[in-house]
Design an enzyme around this catalytic site. Sequence first.
Site, PDB file in Angstrom:
ATOM      1  N   TYR A  84      -6.377   0.690   8.674  1.00  0.00           N
ATOM      2  CA  TYR A  84      -5.965   1.224   9.965  1.00  0.00           C
ATOM      3  C   TYR A  84      -4.959   2.341   9.740  1.00  0.00           C
ATOM      4  O   TYR A  84      -4.314   2.426   8.698  1.00  0.00           O
ATOM      5  CB  TYR A  84      -5.386   0.133  10.892  1.00  0.00           C
ATOM      6  CG  TYR A  84      -4.020  -0.361  10.503  1.00  0.00           C
ATOM      7  CD1 TYR A  84      -2.868   0.248  11.008  1.00  0.00           C
ATOM      8  CD2 TYR A  84      -3.863  -1.428   9.628  1.00  0.00           C
ATOM      9  CE1 TYR A  84      -1.612  -0.209  10.649  1.00  0.00           C
ATOM     10  CE2 TYR A  84      -2.618  -1.886   9.277  1.00  0.00           C
ATOM     11  CZ  TYR A  84      -1.485  -1.269   9.788  1.00  0.00           C
ATOM     12  OH  TYR A  84      -0.243  -1.720   9.423  1.00  0.00           O
ATOM     13  N   CYS A  85      -4.888   3.230  10.726  1.00  0.00           N
ATOM     14  CA  CYS A  85      -3.879   4.280  10.751  1.00  0.00           C
ATOM     15  C   CYS A  85      -3.340   4.300  12.179  1.00  0.00           C
ATOM     16  O   CYS A  85      -3.426   3.287  12.865  1.00  0.00           O
ATOM     17  CB  CYS A  85      -4.475   5.626  10.319  1.00  0.00           C
ATOM     18  SG  CYS A  85      -5.811   6.219  11.373  1.00  0.00           S
ATOM     19  N   GLN A  86      -2.824   5.410  12.622  1.00  0.00           N
ATOM     20  CA  GLN A  86      -2.274   5.442  13.976  1.00  0.00           C
ATOM     21  C   GLN A  86      -3.375   5.410  15.037  1.00  0.00           C
ATOM     22  O   GLN A  86      -3.278   4.690  16.005  1.00  0.00           O
ATOM     23  CB  GLN A  86      -1.384   6.682  14.155  1.00  0.00           C
ATOM     24  CG  GLN A  86      -0.497   6.630  15.379  1.00  0.00           C
ATOM     25  CD  GLN A  86       0.528   5.505  15.342  1.00  0.00           C
ATOM     26  OE1 GLN A  86       0.933   5.032  14.285  1.00  0.00           O
ATOM     27  NE2 GLN A  86       0.940   5.061  16.509  1.00  0.00           N
ATOM     28  N   PHE A 113      -3.383   1.624  15.044  1.00  0.00           N
ATOM     29  CA  PHE A 113      -2.142   0.864  15.249  1.00  0.00           C
ATOM     30  C   PHE A 113      -1.603   1.029  16.665  1.00  0.00           C
ATOM     31  O   PHE A 113      -1.012   0.104  17.220  1.00  0.00           O
ATOM     32  CB  PHE A 113      -1.094   1.297  14.219  1.00  0.00           C
ATOM     33  CG  PHE A 113       0.170   0.496  14.272  1.00  0.00           C
ATOM     34  CD1 PHE A 113       0.186  -0.834  13.881  1.00  0.00           C
ATOM     35  CD2 PHE A 113       1.355   1.076  14.708  1.00  0.00           C
ATOM     36  CE1 PHE A 113       1.359  -1.579  13.922  1.00  0.00           C
ATOM     37  CE2 PHE A 113       2.537   0.336  14.745  1.00  0.00           C
ATOM     38  CZ  PHE A 113       2.537  -0.993  14.361  1.00  0.00           C
TER      39      PHE A 113
END
Length: 124
Positions: A84-86, A113
Site C-alpha cells: 500500500y501507499c497513500q 492508506f
Amino acid sequence: MEYIILALVVIIVISVFRYLRQRSYLKTITETQFREGYRKAQLIDVREPQEFKNGHVLGARNIPVTQMKQRLIEIRKDKPVYLYCQSGARSSRAAQLLHKKGYQEIYQLKGGFKKWTGKVKNGL
C-alpha cells in the site's frame, strides 16, 4: 489535427493495454479482504520514510518504492506481498517491479492508506 487524434488514440491504447496487463498480476483488494490476508503475508508500505513515520498500518514494514530495487532481498518470493501507499499509484509501480522480478502473489489496498480505517501505528 490528424496527428493529434492519432497520438491520443495511441496513448489510450497503450494505457488500456498496461491496465489490463497489470490486472493479470496485481490484485487490488478491499480493506476487508486486505485485513483478512495481510497477517499471513508480507505487509509493505511503499511510501517514503517520513510518511511512514507519520502513521502506517500496524505491522507494516517500510520499503519505499524508490528503494525497492536495492531491497528486494528483504521480500520473500514464497509468501504473498501486500502493498500500500497513500493512494495506489506507488504501490502499482512497486507491484510492476516485483512482477518483473518473479513475484507471483501481489496485492494492493484499494484506495491506499488514506482510505484505511483499521489500526494505525504512529512513529517509528
